[in-house]
Scaffold this motif. Structure first.
Motif, mmCIF file in Angstrom:
data_model
loop_
_atom_site.group_PDB
_atom_site.id
_atom_site.type_symbol
_atom_site.label_atom_id
_atom_site.label_comp_id
_atom_site.label_asym_id
_atom_site.label_seq_id
_atom_site.Cartn_x
_atom_site.Cartn_y
_atom_site.Cartn_z
ATOM 1 N N UNK A 153 0.827 -1.210 0.000
ATOM 2 C CA UNK A 153 0.000 0.000 0.000
ATOM 3 C C UNK A 153 0.861 1.259 0.000
ATOM 4 N N UNK A 154 2.128 1.100 0.376
ATOM 5 C CA UNK A 154 3.066 2.228 0.391
ATOM 6 C C UNK A 154 3.579 2.534 -1.017
ATOM 7 N N UNK A 170 2.497 3.322 -3.969
ATOM 8 C CA UNK A 170 2.189 4.543 -4.715
ATOM 9 C C UNK A 170 3.089 5.730 -4.373
ATOM 10 N N UNK A 171 3.620 5.772 -3.147
ATOM 11 C CA UNK A 171 4.477 6.898 -2.790
ATOM 12 C C UNK A 171 5.843 6.837 -3.494
ATOM 13 N N UNK A 206 5.403 7.652 -7.036
ATOM 14 C CA UNK A 206 5.270 9.084 -7.301
ATOM 15 C C UNK A 206 6.650 9.756 -7.288
ATOM 16 N N UNK A 207 7.469 9.356 -6.329
ATOM 17 C CA UNK A 207 8.822 9.904 -6.256
ATOM 18 C C UNK A 207 9.586 9.572 -7.546
ATOM 19 N N UNK A 258 14.922 4.458 -3.583
ATOM 20 C CA UNK A 258 13.761 4.473 -2.690
ATOM 21 C C UNK A 258 12.718 3.469 -3.180
#
Lengths: 229, 229, 229, 229
Positions: free
Chosen positions: B114-115, B117-118, B121-122, B140
Motif C-alpha cells: 500500500x506504500x 504509490x508513494x 510518485x517519487x 527508494x
C-alpha cells in the motif's frame, strides 16, 4: 434488516430466509472489510513529495525528520486499522444475527475508522514540529482512537445483552462479564492517551502502536475458556 | 463465505470451528484483495495534469519525457501489484489455516504494498531528471520492493515451518527446501537493485518490470512435483 | 495459477482442487470488480471546487461551462467503467478456467481501465477550452478507449482459441466466428474516434457515451443462439 | 459466489443458467458494495489541513467553525451513504433476478452516490460562510440527494412492475401499491429540501441527517405484512 432474525423464520421458506440472513451478516462484513481496506490504503495519500528539493538533494530529503514522521504515522495508522479489522473479524465471527442497533454502531465505528487518515495527516504534519502544535496533533489523533474504543465497548455490550441472543453460541455469564470488562478496560487504556498527548507527541504515537500490538493478541480469545462454550 | 450457513452452526462445535477457520482464510484474502486492488487503482492519482500548457500545446505536453516517465512508473507499479496479487493468491491457496504470525506478516506485506504509490510518485517525478536525484528515487523505489521480497520470504518460511501444518497438503521436505530457496533467491534478486539504482534509474525500473514478469511465472509452481503431494 | 485446470484434476483430491479452482476464477473476478469499483469511484476526485468564487457567486460557479464539462466527463467515464464491468462479468461468466495468458490480458485491461481517471481529468480540464487543446484531450481519452477495445478483442480471441477449452460450454464454430467478429468490430468502432477527436471534442465524448450504451446491449448475448449450445 | 461450482455446470443447462443468474445478483451487489464503501471512505479526502496555523495555534485551528462544518458534512454524508447501502441491501435481498434495466438504474444510482463527495466538499467549504454561497452549496447537496431519491423510486417501480417477476417472492397488489407510495413519498420529502436550502444551509444539512435516520427505519419493512407473503 434487523429484527427479522433467524429465530423468527419459523414457518415456511426456511432455507430461503436463512440464506438471506447469512448474506446479511456476510454483507455487513464485506462492507466493513471494504471500508477498512480502503481507509488503510488511502493513508498513502497523506504522504507528500518533499518540497524544495535541490539537485542531488533528494536522498537527504526523503529521510528528513519530517518525512520519517510521515512514514511513522502512516505505518502506525495502517497497523491500527489492520488490527482493528482483525478484531472486527473476531467479534463478528461470533455474531449470528445483526440487528439494527448493531448496524448503526458498526456504521459509527466505520465512520471513525474512515476518519483516521485525517488525524494521521495532522499528526504527520506536526509530529516533528514539537511544542503545542505537536501536542494538539497527538491529542486529535488520540481522540479519534478513544472514540473508537468507546464504540467497540458499546458494540460488545450490545451484542452480549439480552442473554447473548445475537451471538452464535451463548456465553456463560462469567465469560460475558469478563469480556465486557476487557472492552471497557480498552476505553480506560485509550483515555489517558488524551492527557499523554500534552506530554509527548512522539511517545503518544509509540504507545498507540503498542496498544495496537496489545490488541493484536485478541482480547476475546483470552476471555474464552479453553473449550468452546 | 457463503458456506458459513446457519444450519452448519447447529451440529457440533467441530464443524463450526472448522468453518470459521475457512472463513478466516477467505476474509484475510478478501481484505488483502481489497488492499491490492485499491493500491493498484490509487496509482492513477500519481499522474498529474501537465502544467503550464500553452494554447495548442497539450498534445506535446501529454507526451513529454516527464509524462512518459509518469506513465511508465504507473504501468510498472500496477503490473508489480497485479503480479504480487497473483502470487499472493497462489501462496494462500495452499494455506489451510491462518495463524496470528501469518496475519501479522501479511499485514506488514500489505503495508509495504500500500506504500508503493508513494515511491512510484517519487520515481515518476525524478526519473527523467537524471543525476543523483533520479538515483535516489530509484533507490527508494527498490527499497520498497526489497522489503517486500523479504516479507514474502518470511511469510513462506513461516508457513512451511513446523512440518507445514499451516498448509493444505503436506509438502515433502525436499520440496519445502527448494521452495524456500526460491523465496530466499527472490531477496537476492531484489537486493542488487538497491546498488543498480545508483547506476541507472531507467534500467532499475526496467529490471523491476522484468522481475515482476519473472514472478508471473510462479516460483511455487516450478517447485511443485508433477503430481500433487 | 494457470494450467492446473479443472480437467487436470483427474485423480484424488477432486473436490479440494475443484474448490480451489473455483476460488481462482472467483478471485480474479473479485479483484477485477475491486478495480472497476475503485476506478469508477475515484473519478469524483477529478472534480474540483470552482476557484475564485465571489461572495454570492457560487451558484453560477457550479454550473459554468467548465464545471458542466467536468460533470459530463465524470458521468461518461463512470458509465463506461460500469458498462465495461457489466461486460467483463458477461464474458467471465462463460469462462470456466482462467489460464496465465487470460490473467495477463486481464491485468492489462484493468491497467487501462484504472488509467481512465487521468484522461478523464485531462478531458474535463480542456473540453470547453476548444481548439487544439480540446482535440488533444479528446484524442488522449479516445486512445485509452481504443486500447481497451483492443485488449477486449485479444481476451476473447484467446478464450475462444483451442476449441474454447477455457469456456464453460463449448461454442459452435459459427458462434465463435460471429462473436470474434463482434469484438473485432468493437476495435473498428473505437479507432475512428481517434480521428474524430480532431474534429470535435464534445462530439467525441457524446459518441463515447453512445458506444458505452451500445455495449450495454451485450454483444455476446446477441451472438448467442436462442437456445444454449 | 461460492455456489458457482464446477460440478453444477455439468448437469443440465437449467441449473447452470439459474446459478449464473444468482451470481449476477451477487456480483451486482458486490460491485455496488464496493462503490458504497469507497465513496464513503473517500469522503475523508474532503477534509483539509487547516492552513495558516501559527505556532501553538493548531488546537484552535482544528476546531474552528469551518473545520467543524467540514466534520459535520463528512459525518452526514458518511451516514447517508451507509444508510443508503443498508437500504440497497434490503431492496436487493428481495430481488431474484437482475435484468438490464435494473442494472442501468442501479448504475445511475451508484453514479449519483459516488458523486456525493463532491457536493459534500462544496458544502464543507461554504457551509459556515453563510449568505448566498452557503445556500447554493446546500442546494447543490440537496440536488444530489433528490436525484438519488428519484432513482430509488424508479428502481422500485421497475422491480415491482410486470407482476413483481423480478422479486424473490410475489408481493400482494396492495403491498406493491403501499411500497411504491413510500418510495414516491421519499421523492416528495427530498424535493422541498431544494427550497429549504435557500432558507438555511445548516438546517438543510441537519434535516438531511434526519432523513437518513428516518430511512434507517427501512420503508420496505413497514410495507411488509406481518406474515411473509
Amino acid at each position: 434488516m434487523a429484527e427479522r432474525g433467524v429465530g423468527s423464520a419459523t414457518d415456511g421458506q426456511d432455507s430461503e430466509i436463512a440464506t438471506s440472513e447469512v448474506v446479511t451478516t456476510t454483507r455487513l462484513e464485506t462492507f466493513s472489510d471494504g471500508v477498512f481496506a480502503i481507509a488503510a490504503t488511502l493513508l498513502v495519500l497523506d504522504l507528500h513529495l518533499p518540497s524544495g528539493v535541490r539537485p542531488g538533494g533528494l536522498m537527504h530529503a526523503l529521510f528528513t525528520a519530517h518525512q520519517l514522521a510521515e512514514y511513522a504515522a502512516y505505518a502506525v495508522s495502517f497497523f491500527v486499522i489492520g488490527i482493528t479489522w482483525l478484531n472486527h473479524h473476531s467479534v463478528f465471527r461470533q455474531v449470528r444475527e445483526v440487528d439494527r442497533t448493531t448496524t448503526i454502531i458498526n456504521l459509527l465505528l466505520l465512520l471513525v475508522i474512515a476518519f483516521l487518515p485525517f488525524p494521521t495527516q495532522v499528526l504527520a504534519e506536526y509530529l516533528n514540529t514539537g511544542g503545542r502544535n505537536a501536542h494538539a496533533a497527538a491529542f486529535f489523533y488520540s481522540l479519534d482512537m478513544a472514540v473508537m474504543s468507546l464504540l467497540w465497548a458499546s458494540l460488545w455490550w450490545h451484542c452480549t445483552s439480552n442473554g447473548c441472543q445475537l451471538l452464535r453460541t451463548k456465553m456463560a455469564a462469567e465469560a460475558v462479564r469478563r469480556s465486557r470488562l476487557q472492552f471497557t478496560g480498552g476505553v480506560l487504556l485509550y483515555l489517558p492517551m488524551l492527557a499523554l498527548a500534552f506530554v509527548s507527541a512522539g511517545l503518544t504515537l509509540a504507545l498507540q502502536a503498542a496498544l495496537a500490538l496489545y490488541y493484536a493478541l485478541d482480547p476475546l480469545r483470552r476471555s474464552r475458556p479453553s473449550t468452546p462454550i
